[in-house]
Design an enzyme around this catalytic site. Sequence first.
Site, short mmCIF file in Angstrom:
data_model
loop_
_atom_site.label_atom_id
_atom_site.label_comp_id
_atom_site.label_asym_id
_atom_site.label_seq_id
_atom_site.Cartn_x
_atom_site.Cartn_y
_atom_site.Cartn_z
N HIS A 75 16.13 9.96 4.17
CA HIS A 75 16.21 8.63 4.81
C HIS A 75 15.75 7.56 3.80
CE1 HIS A 75 15.38 5.46 7.69
NE2 HIS A 75 15.56 6.23 8.74
N GLU B 67 21.27 6.82 4.08
CA GLU B 67 20.66 8.12 4.36
C GLU B 67 21.68 9.24 4.19
OE1 GLU B 67 18.89 7.48 8.29
OE2 GLU B 67 18.80 5.35 7.80
C1 BG6 Z 1 17.56 5.27 11.26
C2 BG6 Z 1 18.21 5.13 12.59
O1 BG6 Z 1 18.00 6.45 10.66
O2 BG6 Z 1 16.13 5.32 11.38
C3 BG6 Z 1 17.64 3.90 13.31
O3 BG6 Z 1 19.61 5.04 12.43
C4 BG6 Z 1 16.12 3.99 13.37
O4 BG6 Z 1 18.20 3.82 14.61
C5 BG6 Z 1 15.58 4.17 11.95
O5 BG6 Z 1 15.59 2.82 13.96
C6 BG6 Z 1 14.05 4.23 11.84
O6 BG6 Z 1 13.54 5.28 12.61
P1 BG6 Z 1 11.98 5.53 12.69
O7 BG6 Z 1 11.80 6.72 13.59
O8 BG6 Z 1 11.50 5.82 11.29
O9 BG6 Z 1 11.35 4.28 13.24
#
Ligand code: BG6
Length: 277
Positions: free
Chosen positions: A153, A253
């Site tokens: 990510h 990602e």
């Molecule tokens: C992304 C999603 O991968 O991660 C989003 O597509 C999400 O919808 C983002 O808000 C962040 O997620 P987190 O759990 O780290 O707050």
Amino acid sequence: MLKRKTFENGFQYLEVKNSAASAKIALQGAHIFEYKRKAQGELFYLSETSDFALGKAIRGGVPICWPSFGLNNPDLPQHGFARVFLFEYISSSEMNATTTQLVFGLNDSAKTLSLWNYKFELRFIVTISDTLTMELQTLNKDTKEFTLTQAFHSYFKVSDISNIVLSGLDTKPCFDTLTKKNTLQNGDITVSEEFDKVFQEVDTILTLQDKDKIITIQNEGSSSVVVWNPWVEKCKRMNAMQDDDYREFICIESANAFEDFVVVKPNETQILKTIIL
Ligand code: BG6
């Protein structure tokens, strides 16, 4: 050079330096939260208000989403559990003056089995040089097969979100998680509102252009790519992020997500790999 370091609250990380680049990697989540190339400086956004505390995900760098992306497995927490579990630092090797490789591992335990009832061996191999190579190996050590979704990510730091152009996803099938609609991408991507899309059948190299900087992302073992920016309102609601931080990053990602899930049979290993040039 490799140093084990600890913040005042006991949160541990490794610091790596060689003549091409440097990096900081937390033991929690095997999470890269800094990666600087000599030539280009810092590659990843890291929130100034990020937590560095056990059990809380670091906001920025490269969270590893595993064994579930998003809520693809609704029985697991968002993005799985690996990002808040302590990995073991297994080994490092200075391959040459410009290249250092580190290996981290996470195995099943009573705690993982209570969340996800499968035996596994997870290995994260990161190679730090003027390119960054991340490889996540999932070995199924159970007697039953399991379904996996996962992602690196990556929060790419940008000069300003209005300056970026992402190429390589033209014509790819895309699911917009905001409108819940399937479409085909038309042209390069720029961002001027909340953006949360999953691209499928991605078999090309991606290019992120930001003013005079170009970053290239090459994926192996996966064919989905999630592109995300929270924009104004969602950014205000996000934890560990300041109101204007959405201007400073774009998440690209490299994933096996949604339709691109993988089924891993007993004794099989599945590999997700990304090279950032
Ligand atoms: C992304 C999603 O991968 O991660 C989003 O597509 C999400 O919808 C983002 O808000 C962040 O997620 P987190 O759990 O780290 O707050």
